[in-house]
Design a protein around this motif. Structure first.
Motif, PDB file in Angstrom:
ATOM      1  N   LEU A 156       0.842  -1.193   0.000  1.00 39.79           N
ATOM      2  CA  LEU A 156       0.000   0.000   0.000  1.00 39.79           C
ATOM      3  C   LEU A 156       0.880   1.246   0.000  1.00 39.79           C
ATOM      4  N   THR A 157       0.535   2.211  -0.829  1.00 35.10           N
ATOM      5  CA  THR A 157       1.199   3.511  -0.776  1.00 35.10           C
ATOM      6  C   THR A 157       0.766   4.232   0.493  1.00 35.10           C
ATOM      7  N   VAL A 158       1.407   5.336   0.791  1.00 31.27           N
ATOM      8  CA  VAL A 158       1.033   6.111   1.979  1.00 31.27           C
ATOM      9  C   VAL A 158      -0.418   6.567   1.875  1.00 31.27           C
ATOM     10  N   THR A 159      -0.823   7.036   0.689  1.00 29.16           N
ATOM     11  CA  THR A 159      -2.220   7.458   0.492  1.00 29.16           C
ATOM     12  C   THR A 159      -3.169   6.305   0.769  1.00 29.16           C
ATOM     13  N   GLN A 160      -2.909   5.139   0.166  1.00 20.92           N
ATOM     14  CA  GLN A 160      -3.784   3.990   0.355  1.00 20.92           C
ATOM     15  C   GLN A 160      -3.814   3.540   1.804  1.00 20.92           C
ATOM     16  N   VAL A 286       3.402  -0.018   2.773  1.00 22.88           N
ATOM     17  CA  VAL A 286       2.896  -0.822   3.892  1.00 22.88           C
ATOM     18  C   VAL A 286       2.489  -2.182   3.355  1.00 22.88           C
ATOM     19  N   ARG A 287       3.224  -3.225   3.750  1.00 21.65           N
ATOM     20  CA  ARG A 287       2.917  -4.584   3.317  1.00 21.65           C
ATOM     21  C   ARG A 287       2.272  -5.392   4.434  1.00 21.65           C
ATOM     22  N   HIS A 288       2.567  -5.060   5.684  1.00 19.17           N
ATOM     23  CA  HIS A 288       2.042  -5.819   6.816  1.00 19.17           C
ATOM     24  C   HIS A 288       1.372  -4.892   7.832  1.00 19.17           C
ATOM     25  N   VAL A 289       0.391  -5.442   8.535  1.00 16.95           N
ATOM     26  CA  VAL A 289      -0.355  -4.682   9.543  1.00 16.95           C
ATOM     27  C   VAL A 289      -0.676  -5.586  10.721  1.00 16.95           C
ATOM     28  N   ILE A 290      -0.978  -4.961  11.833  1.00 17.00           N
ATOM     29  CA  ILE A 290      -1.530  -5.668  12.988  1.00 17.00           C
ATOM     30  C   ILE A 290      -2.843  -4.974  13.335  1.00 17.00           C
ATOM     31  N   VAL A 291      -3.933  -5.735  13.364  1.00 16.32           N
ATOM     32  CA  VAL A 291      -5.252  -5.198  13.686  1.00 16.32           C
ATOM     33  C   VAL A 291      -5.809  -5.970  14.874  1.00 16.32           C
ATOM     34  N   CYS A 292      -5.971  -5.298  15.997  1.00 15.10           N
ATOM     35  CA  CYS A 292      -6.442  -5.923  17.231  1.00 15.10           C
ATOM     36  C   CYS A 292      -7.755  -5.282  17.680  1.00 15.10           C
ATOM     37  N   ALA A 293      -8.319  -5.828  18.736  1.00 14.17           N
ATOM     38  CA  ALA A 293      -9.580  -5.308  19.267  1.00 14.17           C
ATOM     39  C   ALA A 293      -9.408  -3.870  19.732  1.00 14.17           C
ATOM     40  N   GLY A 294     -10.466  -3.075  19.552  1.00 13.74           N
ATOM     41  CA  GLY A 294     -10.470  -1.690  20.002  1.00 13.74           C
ATOM     42  C   GLY A 294     -11.680  -1.412  20.864  1.00 13.74           C
ATOM     43  N   ASP A 295     -11.932  -0.151  21.121  1.00 15.69           N
ATOM     44  CA  ASP A 295     -13.051   0.229  21.992  1.00 15.69           C
ATOM     45  C   ASP A 295     -14.387  -0.200  21.393  1.00 15.69           C
ATOM     46  N   ARG A 296     -15.304  -0.540  22.268  1.00 19.80           N
ATOM     47  CA  ARG A 296     -16.642  -0.980  21.854  1.00 19.80           C
ATOM     48  C   ARG A 296     -17.662   0.069  22.305  1.00 19.80           C
ATOM     49  N   LEU A 297     -18.421   0.552  21.358  1.00 22.47           N
ATOM     50  CA  LEU A 297     -19.394   1.611  21.647  1.00 22.47           C
ATOM     51  C   LEU A 297     -20.668   0.994  22.199  1.00 22.47           C
TER      52      LEU A 297
END
Length: 565
Positions: A156-160, A286-297
């Motif tokens: 991903l580019t910075v924009t993406q 950006v080729r890799h990411v970490i996505v974890c749990a966040g706040d719950r509304l």
């Protein structure tokens, strides 16, 4: 010359925008705001990014830097400027540079924007950046026609990366998320029970204007008491007074809580994320990411500005009396005008969004002209299988007359709703004709949910005419005769389209349908013949479209008189 994007969202050129001259540019946040009067719209890859960028970034910056208008008069004064004043531009510049400039950098080592610095998965692994893009196969989310698999990588580019980061915070799928190091609620390397992002639970409605400046103003709620002093956007969370059970979005822990005000609601961090950047020959990727749990509304607050509502007088146990109204799959935005124009407070039924009600009040005050070219963009994601996958995206843009939103003047509103109702009734009449013709030919009626109905083709065919009607009615003012002619023209269009579809249905049935057949049910006999079905359809059509039927009758009489003469 445009600077190479480094992840500085304030100064770098990364946000795609179309100018009034039609030229696409990529300004940073500071320039896109200070020049908002020269920007027609944001040029984003998918429609669901529009509310994400507005809510997670542009709108809270403007609100926090300049404050919310406290009266309709104050709002009208700002809107009439047509642009941010020099003094307001100075405040925006100070906000985005001196005060918080360091907090809008994607790859900052200490406070990366919208992320958690140093976030690590309990497994020690990062996932492909495809996890951010719902149209690409990743994990449980496997679109039918995706060219990617989970094993593929995506640079991903910075924009993406910036756009999909904002999108995930608003629209991410539910269910299992990667467990984060430092999150005491993670178990066995994961966190379960996650809801979708906050916008995934709404039918999003975004009013739009002629420029980005006007769009920002149209999406700015009037707050009589102003913003709560304790209310802070996510990038300034450290300035918020501590509250029991609430945790900073800059850390791996999360909490289930109510929104702490408008700024908190708009920038709500429903996920803990880390973008892992790498330098390439083409710049930062950006080729890799970490996505974890966040706040719950804990429930959508009544202050939510971007959704219509469904009110229930006698809710079931555990059901809220007021729920966000979702968009209907397969339906155009104009088919949902009933909820967009629902200004009253019903015991049971729809009520329009806070912002559309506010626009009606502003029109009544004269702050918006009767012929103002208001637009409405709707968007939503449809989830499947425990909301862990994305099945469909809903998006549409609709012209909407501001006069139709004035509570004290229901003339235009009633006319619009009549036109929509006519399309629905004619569609049902056409579907009934189809069913009767199938019975007359000896066949079975097709289930509505398992086949394409003739009404779908009809509504698709008249869609351009309805949009022309709505666009034209934005300039109609108080001209009653023009409104009547517009309704007659709409009915004639609908009549002709329905007649064409009916003819196609009749041509498709075999000759035996003329003789038909008899069905017995409940001790009664029902005769189905193509001729009888056709006559019944024509009678219903004339009853629904009375103006068109009268216009056609008058035309025939005129032709007869001319022939006799």
């Amino acid at each position: 010359m445009m600077k190479t994007a480094t992840g500085d969202l304030v100064e770098d050129g990364w946000l795609p925008a179309v100018g009034l001259d039609g030229v696409v540019a990529q300004p940073g946040v500071l320039r896109v705001l200070t020049d908002a009067h020269t920007v027609r719209r944001l040029d984003l890859p998918v429609a669901t990014m529009v509310p994400a960028v507005l809510r997670q970034l542009l709108l809270p910056v403007v609100l926090d830097a300049l404050g919310a208008p406290r009266t309709r008069r104050e709002w009208a004064g700002r809107f009439a400027q047509g642009r941010f004043s020099s003094e307001e531009c100075e405040r925006l510049t100070d906000y985005l540079t001196v005060r918080y400039g360091g907090r809008f950098r994607l790859f900052d080592g200490e406070r990366p924007f919208g992320q958690v610095a140093g976030l690590q998965a309990l497994s020690g692994e990062a996932k492909s950046s495809t996890l951010l893009v719902p149209s690409i196969a990743s994990g449980n989310n496997v679109p039918l026609f995706s060219a990617f698999s989970e094993a593929d990588h995506l640079d991903l580019t910075v924009t993406q990366a910036a756009l999909w980061l904002l999108h995930v915070q608003c629209w991410d799928t539910a269910a299992i998320k990667t467990g984060a190091v430092g999150d005491p609620q993670a178990k066995a390397g994961k966190t379960t029970g996650n809801p979708t992002g906050p916008l995934g639970q709404l039918g999003v409605i975004v009013p739009t204007g002629r420029t980005l400046y006007e769009t920002l103003m149209l999406n700015t709620p009037i707050l009589s008491d102003g913003l709560d002093a304790a209310d802070r956007p996510q990038w300034a969370w450290d300035e918020r007074p501590k509250a029991p059970g609430w945790v900073s979005p800059a850390g791996p822990q999360w909490s289930a809580r109510d929104a702490g005000g408008l700024l908190d609601l708009l920038t709500f961090q429903s996920r803990r994320i880390r973008l892992i950047g790498r330098e390439t020959g083409e710049g930062q990727r950006v080729r890799h990411v970490i996505v974890c749990a966040g706040d719950r509304l804990r429930g959508t607050p009544e202050s939510e500005p971007h959704t219509a509502w469904h009110l229930t007088a006698r809710p079931k146990a555990g059901q809220a009396p007021r729920r966000p109204r979702r968009h209907r799959s397969g339906a155009t935005a104009w088919q949902g005008l009933g909820s967009l124009l629902a200004l009253a407070v019903p015991d049971d039924g729809p009520r329009t969004s806070l912002l559309l009600r506010q626009i009606g009040e502003l029109r009544a005050d004269g702050a918006l002209a009767a012929d103002y070219p208001l637009g409405v963009e709707i968007s939503a994601l449809e989830y499947g299988n425990q909301s862990a996958v994305v099945e469909n995206a809903i998006a549409d843009i609709l012209p909407l007359p501001t006069v139709a939103l004035v509570a004290s003047d229901d003339r235009l509103r009633a006319a619009l709703l009549e036109c929509v109702n006519q399309a629905d009734r004619v569609g049902r009449a056409l579907d009934d004709l189809h069913a009767d013709l199938r019975r007359a030919a000896g066949g079975e009626v097709l289930p509505r949910d398992r086949s394409e109905q003739p009404s779908a083709r009809l509504l698709h065919g008249v869609d351009p005419a309805m949009r022309r009607l709505l666009s034209g009615l934005r300039t109609i003012g108080d001209d009653c005769s023009s409104l009547e002619r517009a309704q007659e023209a709409w009915e004639l269009t609908l009549f002709e389209a329905a007649a064409r579809e009916a003819e196609l249905l009749r041509e498709a049935v075999p000759p035996r349908a003329v003789v038909g057949r008899v069905e017995r049910a409940g001790g009664k006999e029902f005769v189905f013949r193509s001729g009888r079905a056709t006559a019944r359809f024509r009678t219903r059509l004339k009853g629904i479209l009375r103006r068109a039927a009268e216009a056609q009758r008058n035309q025939r009489e005129n032709n007869q008189r001319e022939s006799a003469a």
